[in-house]
Scaffold this active site. Structure first.
Site, PDB file in Angstrom:
ATOM      1  N   ASP A 208       7.322 -14.394  -5.318  1.00 24.90           N
ATOM      2  CA  ASP A 208       6.174 -13.493  -5.293  1.00 24.90           C
ATOM      3  C   ASP A 208       6.217 -12.499  -6.449  1.00 24.90           C
ATOM      4  O   ASP A 208       5.173 -12.113  -6.994  1.00 24.90           O
ATOM      5  CB  ASP A 208       6.135 -12.739  -3.964  1.00 24.90           C
ATOM      6  CG  ASP A 208       5.731 -13.637  -2.801  1.00 24.90           C
ATOM      7  OD1 ASP A 208       5.401 -14.807  -3.051  1.00 24.90           O
ATOM      8  OD2 ASP A 208       5.747 -13.169  -1.647  1.00 24.90           O
ATOM      9  N   GLY A 209       7.421 -12.082  -6.838  1.00 29.67           N
ATOM     10  CA  GLY A 209       7.541 -11.153  -7.956  1.00 29.67           C
ATOM     11  C   GLY A 209       7.015 -11.728  -9.253  1.00 29.67           C
ATOM     12  O   GLY A 209       6.484 -11.002 -10.100  1.00 29.67           O
TER      13      GLY A 209
ATOM     14  N   ASN B 126       0.098  -5.655  -4.295  1.00 31.11           N
ATOM     15  CA  ASN B 126       0.800  -5.365  -3.044  1.00 31.11           C
ATOM     16  C   ASN B 126       0.682  -3.917  -2.607  1.00 31.11           C
ATOM     17  O   ASN B 126       0.142  -3.625  -1.552  1.00 31.11           O
ATOM     18  CB  ASN B 126       2.292  -5.723  -3.176  1.00 31.11           C
ATOM     19  CG  ASN B 126       2.598  -7.131  -2.744  1.00 31.11           C
ATOM     20  OD1 ASN B 126       1.705  -7.873  -2.340  1.00 31.11           O
ATOM     21  ND2 ASN B 126       3.853  -7.518  -2.829  1.00 31.11           N
TER      22      ASN B 126
ATOM     23  N   GLY C  60       4.844  -6.934   2.853  1.00 31.10           N
ATOM     24  CA  GLY C  60       5.911  -6.600   1.919  1.00 31.10           C
ATOM     25  C   GLY C  60       6.662  -5.335   2.324  1.00 31.10           C
ATOM     26  O   GLY C  60       7.133  -5.199   3.457  1.00 31.10           O
ATOM     27  N   TYR C  61       6.757  -4.396   1.416  1.00 28.74           N
ATOM     28  CA  TYR C  61       7.506  -3.152   1.623  1.00 28.74           C
ATOM     29  C   TYR C  61       6.984  -2.398   2.850  1.00 28.74           C
ATOM     30  O   TYR C  61       7.760  -1.873   3.657  1.00 28.74           O
ATOM     31  CB  TYR C  61       7.382  -2.301   0.359  1.00 28.74           C
ATOM     32  CG  TYR C  61       8.263  -1.073   0.295  1.00 28.74           C
ATOM     33  CD1 TYR C  61       9.350  -0.903   1.136  1.00 28.74           C
ATOM     34  CD2 TYR C  61       8.008  -0.078  -0.651  1.00 28.74           C
ATOM     35  CE1 TYR C  61      10.155   0.225   1.055  1.00 28.74           C
ATOM     36  CE2 TYR C  61       8.803   1.047  -0.747  1.00 28.74           C
ATOM     37  CZ  TYR C  61       9.870   1.200   0.112  1.00 28.74           C
ATOM     38  OH  TYR C  61      10.669   2.318   0.034  1.00 28.74           O
ATOM     39  N   SER C  62       5.668  -2.367   3.021  1.00 29.61           N
ATOM     40  CA  SER C  62       5.074  -1.667   4.154  1.00 29.61           C
ATOM     41  C   SER C  62       5.564  -2.238   5.484  1.00 29.61           C
ATOM     42  O   SER C  62       5.875  -1.491   6.420  1.00 29.61           O
ATOM     43  CB  SER C  62       3.543  -1.754   4.069  1.00 29.61           C
ATOM     44  OG  SER C  62       2.929  -1.213   5.227  1.00 29.61           O
ATOM     45  N   LEU C  63       5.644  -3.559   5.581  1.00 30.33           N
ATOM     46  CA  LEU C  63       6.102  -4.200   6.815  1.00 30.33           C
ATOM     47  C   LEU C  63       7.531  -3.799   7.134  1.00 30.33           C
ATOM     48  O   LEU C  63       7.880  -3.545   8.289  1.00 30.33           O
ATOM     49  CB  LEU C  63       5.988  -5.718   6.680  1.00 30.33           C
ATOM     50  CG  LEU C  63       6.450  -6.552   7.878  1.00 30.33           C
ATOM     51  CD1 LEU C  63       5.600  -6.256   9.106  1.00 30.33           C
ATOM     52  CD2 LEU C  63       6.409  -8.037   7.546  1.00 30.33           C
TER      53      LEU C  63
END
Length: 293
Positions: A75-76, A148, A190-193
């Site tokens: 994904d990056g 994202n 992503g980070y939020s999850l």
């Protein structure tokens, strides 16, 4: 079909998959252009493609007008590719050579099928919302947008920071926390999850505000309509903080006036049939599976 190839770091395990992709694209008579830095890595790893042209930057992308870009990585890699695609609307097909791969959804064992479907138009285009950063001091050059998330994070020491947050000019909350994440539906996985934020379907017209390790336990993620304009004031015991857009970051101070809004353009991901967000969730998060057996 005119195809751009883009990748970042090649591992030993990737060599056969890259060779397979090049072989099947050549067999389908695709017109292939490979990122110059990626070609150098290929040659260093013993992959010596012949007869390929190279591309270098956003201006090359506009000049070539390709039918699609194929990314090789995780994904990056797709998030990095966006800095070259920008508002050109060129669709992206992500081949997953990484681990989880929510965006790079094509597994390496399916490369031959992916090329066949791509060349025969057997795919759907998935529109994804981006967010854009506005600031009184220029940040992130010509690419102040993210697929994202945007985040404000502490830096230099272990003390929390305070992020005063406003929605359409009205005060929402002062977050005493390690940071704050503003995520799109795409970034909701992503980070939020990982910080307790909800999962949104990609078509949801929302933004998520997710605090990172908040001091007050009654503070929870908030879901807003994506036409909201968010603004922030940051303060803390140190002079510097981190500001991120996807995997890119800048160092800011309390003098920076930051705002986030929905971007004027979106990006398109190629989804091969039969693919769906629910299937991705089942495959990547093991939903619906009994792990006891």
């Amino acid at each position: 079909m005119k195809v751009l190839l883009f990748g970042q770091k090649i591992k030993e395990d990737d060599i056969s998959n890259i060779q397979s992709l090049l072989h099947h694209l050549a067999g389908a008579r695709a017109e292939i252009y490979i990122k110059d830095s990626f070609l150098e890595q290929c040659e260093e790893m013993g992959i010596k493609p012949t007869g390929l042209s190279t591309w270098n930057d956003y201006q090359d992308v506009l000049r070539l007008k390709p039918d699609c870009m194929i990314t090789l990585g995780g994904d990056g890699t797709i998030l990095n590719a966006l800095t070259f695609i920008r508002e050109s609307r060129i669709p992206i097909l992500g081949i997953n050579l990484g681990r989880l791969g929510f965006l790079a959804s094509i597994e390496k064992r399916l490369i031959a099928d992916a090329v066949h479907n791509l060349m025969n138009g057997m795919y759907e285009l998935d529109e994804r919302t981006l967010i854009q950063l506005e600031c009184n001091v220029p940040l992130f050059g010509e690419t102040p947008f993210a697929l994202n998330d945007f985040s404000i994070l502490k830096r230099d020491n272990s003390s929390m920071i305070t992020i005063h947050t406003y929605v359409n000019g009205d005060f929402l909350n002062s977050y005493w926390a390690d940071g704050l994440i503003i995520a799109t539906p795409t970034g909701s996985t992503g980070y939020s999850l990982s910080c307790g934020g909800p999962i949104l379907f990609p078509q949801a017209q929302n933004l998520i505000i997710t605090p990172v390790a908040p001091h007050n336990l009654n503070v929870r993620p908030v879901v807003l309509p994506d036409d909201a304009i968010l603004s922030f004031e940051v303060e803390g015991r140190t002079d510097n903080f981190l500001c991120t857009l996807d995997s890119r970051y800048e160092v800011i101070t309390a003098d920076y006036q930051l705002g986030i809004r929905k971007c004027d353009f979106s990006i398109r991901l190629i989804q091969l049939q039969p693919s769906s967000f629910l299937k991705t969730m089942h495959d990547k998060l093991n939903w619906g599976l009994d792990q006891r057996n």
